[in-house]
Design a protein around this motif. Structure first.
Motif, PDB file in Angstrom:
ATOM      1  N   LYS A 601      57.676 -84.034 -80.268  1.00 22.46           N
ATOM      2  CA  LYS A 601      57.768 -84.295 -78.839  1.00 22.46           C
ATOM      3  C   LYS A 601      58.477 -85.614 -78.593  1.00 22.46           C
ATOM      4  N   THR A 602      58.942 -85.775 -77.365  1.00 19.02           N
ATOM      5  CA  THR A 602      59.635 -87.009 -76.996  1.00 19.02           C
ATOM      6  C   THR A 602      59.009 -87.665 -75.766  1.00 19.02           C
ATOM      7  N   ARG A 603      57.841 -87.197 -75.407  1.00 18.17           N
ATOM      8  CA  ARG A 603      57.078 -87.828 -74.334  1.00 18.17           C
ATOM      9  C   ARG A 603      55.614 -87.836 -74.763  1.00 18.17           C
ATOM     10  N   PHE A 604      54.706 -88.203 -73.862  1.00 20.94           N
ATOM     11  CA  PHE A 604      53.311 -88.360 -74.261  1.00 20.94           C
ATOM     12  C   PHE A 604      52.647 -87.029 -74.633  1.00 20.94           C
ATOM     13  N   GLY A 605      52.721 -86.033 -73.742  1.00 19.68           N
ATOM     14  CA  GLY A 605      51.950 -84.816 -73.918  1.00 19.68           C
ATOM     15  C   GLY A 605      52.528 -83.863 -74.936  1.00 19.68           C
ATOM     16  N   ALA A 606      51.645 -83.082 -75.580  1.00 23.18           N
ATOM     17  CA  ALA A 606      52.079 -82.101 -76.579  1.00 23.18           C
ATOM     18  C   ALA A 606      52.898 -80.981 -75.951  1.00 23.18           C
ATOM     19  N   PHE A 607      52.685 -80.700 -74.650  1.00 27.22           N
ATOM     20  CA  PHE A 607      53.425 -79.642 -73.969  1.00 27.22           C
ATOM     21  C   PHE A 607      54.658 -80.171 -73.228  1.00 27.22           C
ATOM     22  N   SER A 608      54.808 -81.495 -73.158  1.00 28.56           N
ATOM     23  CA  SER A 608      55.753 -82.091 -72.223  1.00 28.56           C
ATOM     24  C   SER A 608      57.206 -81.771 -72.538  1.00 28.56           C
ATOM     25  N   SER A 609      57.582 -81.717 -73.798  1.00 27.87           N
ATOM     26  CA  SER A 609      58.994 -81.530 -74.152  1.00 27.87           C
ATOM     27  C   SER A 609      59.131 -80.563 -75.325  1.00 27.87           C
ATOM     28  N   THR A 610      58.205 -79.618 -75.418  1.00 31.67           N
ATOM     29  CA  THR A 610      58.180 -78.685 -76.551  1.00 31.67           C
ATOM     30  C   THR A 610      58.011 -77.255 -76.056  1.00 31.67           C
ATOM     31  N   ASP A 611      58.081 -76.336 -76.998  1.00 32.96           N
ATOM     32  CA  ASP A 611      57.835 -74.926 -76.696  1.00 32.96           C
ATOM     33  C   ASP A 611      56.425 -74.505 -77.106  1.00 32.96           C
ATOM     34  N   LEU A 612      55.511 -75.463 -77.194  1.00 31.59           N
ATOM     35  CA  LEU A 612      54.174 -75.173 -77.715  1.00 31.59           C
ATOM     36  C   LEU A 612      53.444 -74.146 -76.857  1.00 31.59           C
ATOM     37  N   TYR A 613      53.593 -74.209 -75.547  1.00 31.78           N
ATOM     38  CA  TYR A 613      52.896 -73.260 -74.685  1.00 31.78           C
ATOM     39  C   TYR A 613      53.282 -71.822 -75.034  1.00 31.78           C
ATOM     40  N   GLY A 614      54.572 -71.579 -75.197  1.00 30.74           N
ATOM     41  CA  GLY A 614      55.025 -70.231 -75.551  1.00 30.74           C
ATOM     42  C   GLY A 614      54.536 -69.805 -76.916  1.00 30.74           C
ATOM     43  N   ASP A 615      54.518 -70.746 -77.886  1.00 29.30           N
ATOM     44  CA  ASP A 615      54.038 -70.419 -79.231  1.00 29.30           C
ATOM     45  C   ASP A 615      52.571 -69.991 -79.197  1.00 29.30           C
ATOM     46  N   LEU A 616      51.758 -70.736 -78.464  1.00 30.06           N
ATOM     47  CA  LEU A 616      50.331 -70.412 -78.400  1.00 30.06           C
ATOM     48  C   LEU A 616      50.093 -69.113 -77.639  1.00 30.06           C
ATOM     49  N   ARG A 617      50.823 -68.911 -76.569  1.00 30.46           N
ATOM     50  CA  ARG A 617      50.654 -67.683 -75.798  1.00 30.46           C
ATOM     51  C   ARG A 617      51.016 -66.462 -76.625  1.00 30.46           C
ATOM     52  N   ALA A 618      52.079 -66.578 -77.426  1.00 33.92           N
ATOM     53  CA  ALA A 618      52.503 -65.450 -78.248  1.00 33.92           C
ATOM     54  C   ALA A 618      51.444 -65.064 -79.273  1.00 33.92           C
ATOM     55  N   GLN A 619      50.606 -66.016 -79.666  1.00 32.38           N
ATOM     56  CA  GLN A 619      49.574 -65.745 -80.661  1.00 32.38           C
ATOM     57  C   GLN A 619      48.207 -65.510 -80.024  1.00 32.38           C
ATOM     58  N   GLY A 620      48.156 -65.378 -78.701  1.00 38.01           N
ATOM     59  CA  GLY A 620      46.902 -65.054 -78.025  1.00 38.01           C
ATOM     60  C   GLY A 620      45.905 -66.182 -77.984  1.00 38.01           C
ATOM     61  N   VAL A 621      46.350 -67.429 -78.130  1.00 39.20           N
ATOM     62  CA  VAL A 621      45.438 -68.575 -78.123  1.00 39.20           C
ATOM     63  C   VAL A 621      45.094 -68.947 -76.683  1.00 39.20           C
ATOM     64  N   ASP A 622      43.795 -69.050 -76.395  1.00 37.85           N
ATOM     65  CA  ASP A 622      43.366 -69.469 -75.061  1.00 37.85           C
ATOM     66  C   ASP A 622      42.338 -70.602 -75.109  1.00 37.85           C
ATOM     67  N   THR A 623      42.049 -71.107 -76.304  1.00 44.39           N
ATOM     68  CA  THR A 623      41.071 -72.179 -76.481  1.00 44.39           C
ATOM     69  C   THR A 623      41.674 -73.266 -77.353  1.00 44.39           C
ATOM     70  N   LEU A 624      41.551 -74.529 -76.942  1.00 43.26           N
ATOM     71  CA  LEU A 624      42.123 -75.649 -77.696  1.00 43.26           C
ATOM     72  C   LEU A 624      41.038 -76.670 -78.024  1.00 43.26           C
ATOM     73  N   VAL A 625      41.019 -77.087 -79.284  1.00 44.23           N
ATOM     74  CA  VAL A 625      40.198 -78.216 -79.722  1.00 44.23           C
ATOM     75  C   VAL A 625      41.170 -79.359 -79.971  1.00 44.23           C
ATOM     76  N   VAL A 626      41.014 -80.448 -79.234  1.00 45.62           N
ATOM     77  CA  VAL A 626      42.033 -81.491 -79.160  1.00 45.62           C
ATOM     78  C   VAL A 626      41.524 -82.781 -79.780  1.00 45.62           C
ATOM     79  N   ALA A 627      42.388 -83.426 -80.580  1.00 53.23           N
ATOM     80  CA  ALA A 627      42.092 -84.744 -81.138  1.00 53.23           C
ATOM     81  C   ALA A 627      43.405 -85.472 -81.369  1.00 53.23           C
ATOM     82  N   GLY A 628      43.392 -86.784 -81.244  1.00 54.68           N
ATOM     83  CA  GLY A 628      44.632 -87.519 -81.466  1.00 54.68           C
ATOM     84  C   GLY A 628      44.522 -88.977 -81.117  1.00 54.68           C
ATOM     85  N   ILE A 629      45.633 -89.657 -81.297  1.00 53.15           N
ATOM     86  CA  ILE A 629      45.743 -91.082 -81.002  1.00 53.15           C
ATOM     87  C   ILE A 629      47.025 -91.276 -80.180  1.00 53.15           C
ATOM     88  N   SER A 630      46.915 -91.804 -78.987  1.00 50.68           N
ATOM     89  CA  SER A 630      45.739 -92.477 -78.483  1.00 50.68           C
ATOM     90  C   SER A 630      45.068 -91.664 -77.374  1.00 50.68           C
TER      91      SER A 630
END
Length: 690
Positions: A601-630
């Motif tokens: 990514k090139t901004r703060f959020g994991a979804f902000s400048s990536t295709d992550l939303y489409g990747d997760l949707r394609a795999q049927g993911v609807d639940t996220l366990v989140v951890a990170g810094i900061s």
């Protein structure tokens, strides 16, 4: 090889006119004002309107189309059967395609059903009309509940103001109370077709207000293949549920002369349904959730048993007043009118209460007391005393309906609220049909005092079961504000009652920005890394999808950062975090395996400048366990974006850190609980226990 999503524009995001986007001044001032609530009340009362108004038209319908009065009973049963299946189905469709879309489609279907019934000349046409009305009206309540949930989330509330949920219960109670009287007037003035045509102006007003006052759903349909849509809504699960419910209701309606074949089919369909749903990646009927979330399952049972008691007394007393007291059908209906009105008043009285346990105990006690009082009714009892007994059941009904509705709202996972609300209504329909069976058996020889007393004894037993279920249900505890989950010892925040377990195949663990340059900002990063590794081991052991997120820039990325960007202009100017440099690599202790998703990514959020939303949707993911810094950077931005996409969210407090410990504490304790459940890595084992 791990699948890698390059930095780019986000796809599948919400549009500015998403229902839960506070983009207008009236929204900011009154997010639950009349403009939002009015169309929801109109839509959710369409079902009780059509359930009650038709009763006064059956005799006239029989004479007009040339059938016996008994044969017109199919117009009632087909609506109940259709609604019992369609309510949770409409809830599921609301979750997948947007509650506003489903709400509006339902209104159109009711309009068509009312129009068809108004011009019908034969019983088959009337049956089709009632089925259409059942299908359409079933969309109102679950879609309304989901719209309320999304609006509450957008305003930072776990629970909306009590008067909002209370208004749904009050509107339903008032409609049922006055429906027969209004229906009698309409049929008397305009004929039996008015019982159908009343839907035409009703739906026009509802459609107009909903279109004008409820913001559009995000575009979640475009680009989906039919096969993906069928998988997402679990079409086979819906068919199996419909088959099981149909055979069950056929069996109940056949009593006291049971159709054992129907019962056998019920068992077979139910077994097949459970087997399929346990294997389905996105189950319509989440069997694991029902098994693990006892509080939600008990809410369904308590609601069904309570309505069984109310409807048994309602139907039983109506027949008894006509036969034993010699009242006309109209007079018997008037005698029971206070029951419905008191139900609405009682619901209004408890609407603003946070505690549901107290009202539920009161409702169960009233069910027992009313049933005991009915034991002393005889054909010589004054009608005013009979009205007094019905008053107990009316108060009990209003209190129970609202409290169970509130309990459902709290216990259901937010992303499943549509289906859960529909199932609550389904249990009510089953209770209603079962009540007709009980009165049919009790009054089989003839309507008499002894038959009414037999009904009373059955209801005393039912009331005792409901009372015991409520008193010993430890999950029915009051909360001071219903905004944050309760704390537990040595833990920032425990998993709330709405998040008991997860389905591993639909869950992803997001480990974000565990890079040398970011870790260097944390005074003691090793404990945080250790907890991240524990979370990674949990994900590997349970088949949870692993997603790594890292921040890094190419020279082209640096060139696209404007000088006014306070967060990243200095990064671009100094060439910091250049992709491929050591400081942008994931920590060595976090192993990347084949099948893991790695995004840059090139901004703060994991979804902000990536295709992550489409990747997760394609795999049927609807639940996220989140951890990170900061905590105040990638975790905050990702959590906000994911909440707007209606993901079910968990934050690992001990695998997350911030350079400023106080900022970390405030976010974890005060901000994040509005949109996620907060837990520690030690809680993950219980999270996947099922």
């Amino acid at each position: 090889m791990p699948s890698t999503s390059r930095a780019g524009r986000r796809t599948g995001g919400q549009t500015p006119d998403t229902p839960d986007t506070p983009d207008t001044e009236p929204w900011r001032r009154r997010p639950f004002g009349p403009r939002f609530v009015a169309p929801l009340l109109l839509g959710s009362t369409l079902n009780p309107v059509n359930s009650s108004v038709i009763a006064t038209a059956l005799v006239a319908i029989a004479a007009s189309v040339g059938v016996s009065v008994g044969q017109t009973a199919i117009l009632i049963s087909c609506l109940y059967l259709t609604s019992a299946i369609a309510q949770p189905t409409a809830g599921r469709l609301s979750e997948e395609f947007g509650p506003r879309r489903v709400f509006l489609v339902g209104i159109v279907v009711v309009f068509l059903g009312g129009l068809l019934g108004g011009i019908a000349t034969a019983m088959p046409m009337l049956v089709v009309a009632r089925v259409l009305i059942g299908l359409g009206t079933s969309a109102g309540y679950p879609a309304a509940m989901l719209l309320i949930r999304r609006r509450a989330t957008a305003t930072g509330l776990d629970t909306p103001p009590g008067k909002v949920l209370g208004s749904l219960a009050i509107a339903g109670a008032v409609t049922v109370a006055v429906g027969p009287a209004v229906g009698g007037l309409l049929v008397g003035w305009f004929g039996w077709r008015a019982a159908f045509l009343v839907n035409v102006p009703f739906t026009i007003v509802t459609f107009a207000t909903a279109t004008a006052w409820i913001a559009k759903d995000p575009d979640v349909i475009r680009g989906r293949a039919p096969r993906e849509i069928l998988a997402r809504i679990d079409a086979l699960g819906i068919v199996g549920f419909g088959a099981a419910m149909t055979s069950l209701l056929v069996f109940l309606l056949s009593l006291p002369e049971p159709r054992w074949v129907a019962l056998g089919l019920t068992v077979a369909f139910a077994a097949a349904l459970v087997g399929w749903e346990l294997r389905a990646s996105n189950p319509f009927l989440d069997v694991r959730l029902l098994a693990s979330n006892g509080a939600l399952t008990r809410t369904y049972l308590r609601n069904g048993l309570s309505l069984l008691g109310v409807y048994t007394m309602l139907y039983g007393l109506t027949q008894w007043l006509e036969a034993a007291h010699g009242l006309s059908a109209y007079a018997a209906g008037l005698a029971l009118l206070p029951m419905g009105l008191l139900s609405a008043i009682a619901a209004r009285f408890v609407a603003n209460r946070v505690d549901v346990r107290g009202p539920l105990i009161v409702a169960a006690v009233l069910l027992v007391l009313g049933s005991v009082a009915a034991l002393f009714l005889t054909s010589t009892t004054p009608v005013v005393a009979v009205i007094g007994v019905t008053a107990l059941f009316g108060i009990m009904s209003g209190v129970s309906n609202l409290a169970n509705q509130t309990a459902l709202y709290r216990e259901s996972p937010p992303e499943k609220l549509g289906t859960a609300s529909g199932l609550l209504r389904t249990f009510g329909y089953v209770g209603s049909i079962a009540s007709a069976t009980i009165t049919g058996i009790a009054f089989r020889p003839h309507v008499s005092d002894s038959g009414l007393h037999h009904v009373s004894l059955i209801l005393i037993a039912i009331g005792a079961v409901v009372l015991l279920m409520t008193v010993f249900d430890r999950r029915l505890k009051p909360s001071s504000d219903e905004i944050t989950p309760p704390r537990k010892e040595n833990s920032p925040m425990s998993v709330s009652s709405t998040a008991t377990t997860v389905v591993p195949s639909r869950t992803a663990l997001l480990l974000m920005d565990y890079q040398a340059a970011v870790l260097a900002a944390i005074p003691d990063a090793e404990p945080v890394l250790g907890h991240a590794r524990q979370a990674l081991d949990w994900a590997r052991d349970n088949g949870v999808r692993v997603v790594y997120v890292r921040v890094a820039f190419t020279p082209e990325d640096f060139a696209r950062i404007p000088a006014h960007n306070k967060a990243f202009a200095a990064v671009a100017e100094n060439g910091f975090l250049l992709d491929g440099s050591p400081e942008t690599q994931l920590h060595d202790s976090l192993e990347v395996r084949d099948g893991d998703i790695v995004v840059r990514k090139t901004r703060f959020g994991a979804f902000s400048s990536t295709d992550l939303y489409g990747d997760l949707r394609a795999q049927g993911v609807d639940t996220l366990v989140v951890a990170g810094i900061s905590t105040s950077g990638v975790v905050l931005s990702t959590l906000r974006d994911a909440a707007d996409q209606d993901y079910r969210l968990f934050v690992l407090a001990d695998a997350t850190a911030d350079p400023d410990p106080e900022v970390h504490r405030v976010l974890i304790d005060k901000v994040f609980p509005h949109q996620a459940d907060i837990l520690e890595t030690g809680d993950l084992k219980a999270l996947s226990a099922a």
